[in-house]
Scaffold this motif. Structure first.
Motif, short mmCIF file in Angstrom:
data_model
loop_
_atom_site.label_atom_id
_atom_site.label_comp_id
_atom_site.label_asym_id
_atom_site.label_seq_id
_atom_site.Cartn_x
_atom_site.Cartn_y
_atom_site.Cartn_z
N VAL A 35 0.86 -1.20 0.00
CA VAL A 35 0.00 0.00 0.00
C VAL A 35 0.89 1.24 0.00
N ALA A 36 0.55 2.24 -0.77
CA ALA A 36 1.26 3.52 -0.74
C ALA A 36 0.27 4.61 -0.34
N VAL A 37 0.69 5.42 0.65
CA VAL A 37 -0.16 6.51 1.14
C VAL A 37 0.65 7.80 1.08
N ALA A 38 0.08 8.86 0.58
CA ALA A 38 0.81 10.13 0.50
C ALA A 38 0.04 11.25 1.19
N SER A 58 -4.43 16.97 3.77
CA SER A 58 -5.87 17.17 3.93
C SER A 58 -6.70 15.91 3.64
N ASN A 59 -6.34 15.21 2.59
CA ASN A 59 -7.21 14.13 2.10
C ASN A 59 -6.49 12.79 2.10
N LEU A 60 -7.21 11.74 1.82
CA LEU A 60 -6.59 10.41 1.70
C LEU A 60 -6.21 10.18 0.25
N LEU A 61 -4.93 9.87 0.04
CA LEU A 61 -4.40 9.58 -1.29
C LEU A 61 -3.70 8.23 -1.16
N VAL A 62 -4.35 7.18 -1.62
CA VAL A 62 -3.92 5.82 -1.31
C VAL A 62 -3.95 4.95 -2.56
#
Ligand code: BTN
Length: 262
Positions: A35-38, A58-62
């Motif tokens: 999984v990659a999360v930024a 601010s947001n979920l970028l996954v």
């Protein structure tokens, strides 16, 4: 996340695109489940070559790397399970029911877009590790968790079309809680992709959450368009549309837009 296959979670303060990153990792042999999360993407990718933007933190970028044992005509189910897991997570954390606009958008009750899913496959990539040799499908999701805080944050052309969970519930939302719930729910959904019965379960779930069914739509393909009533989803996750010329089955990968019809 313990108890799931998603134990290798890679966090980035800033990266160009988590989808791009995982596709490259997949080509280098990374196993399913990474999984990659930024916090921020400088070149986040959206559908149709668009960019996907959100202010840092601010947001979920996954993105999730999957290597499902899926028949080729059922690949849409790989992105559907991520959409369904996100819907389930928002339900669990906030008690908020989002709908899925076929093929890839998550909408609030008033129809504003809260999240988008982008699946990218590389069918020519070398096989993965023995346990998960299948071709890689990277499924990325951007969830508007805390941005926009209000309509004034949005570019004018998106006002009325996009919203955040924060706007809908009226308070800041814990991104990590949504991510944890999503990965937790994704575990059994991804396992389902490997069996006939499981795939039927997932396409049934997709059908029950799909707000497109029952509406009059304009379907835009690369070379033509038509209008009709969306009546169903097939077990593969394709959209069934009754048009003036008969029943048409629309494949997610072929569609440019599905809009409300005139
Ligand atoms: C859409 O256009 O609706 C799909 C947007 C998908 C955005 C997500 S954010 C995480 C992942 N990385 C990307 O570069 N894109 C996806």
């Amino acid at each position: 996340m313990s108890g799931t296959r998603f134990t290798d979670i890679r966090w980035f303060g800033s990266i160009d695109s988590t989808n791009r990153y995982l596709l490259d990792e997949a080509r280098a042999g990374a196993p399913a489940g990474v999984v990659a999360v930024a916090d921020h993407q400088s070149a986040g990718r959206g559908r149709l070559g668009r960019t996907w933007e959100a202010p840092p933190g601010s947001n979920l970028l996954v993105s999730v790397l999957l290597r499902p044992d899926l028949p080729p005509d059922q690949r849409h189910l790989a992105s559907a399970v991520v959409a369904l897991a996100a819907v389930g997570a928002v339900d669990a954390v906030l008690g908020l029911g989002l709908a899925i606009k076929w093929p890839n958008d998550l909408l609030g009750a008033d129809g504003r877009k809260v999240a988008g899913v982008l699946a990218e496959a590389d069918l020519a990539a070398p096989a993965g590790p023995v346990a998960t040799p299948g071709p890689p499908i990277v499924v990325g999701i951007g969830i508007n968790v805390n941005w926009p805080a209000g309509d004034e944050d949005l570019p004018p052309e998106l006002v009325g079309l996009a919203a955040s969970l924060r706007q809908i519930v009226g308070r800041p939302v814990d991104r990590d809680a949504v991510l944890d719930a999503m990965l937790f729910g994704l575990e059994h959904r991804v396992a389902d992709l490997d069996t006939v019965a499981g795939r039927i379960r997932q396409s049934d779930d997709l059908r029950s959450r799909c707000s497109t069914i029952g509406s009059w739509v304009r379907v835009e393909l690369s070379d033509r368009w038509f209008e009709g009533t969306a009546t169903d989803l097939t077990p593969e996750g394709h959209l069934v549309v009754e048009s003036a010329t008969g029943t048409q089955t629309v494949i997610a990968g072929d569609v440019v837009h599905v809009r409300p019809g005139s």
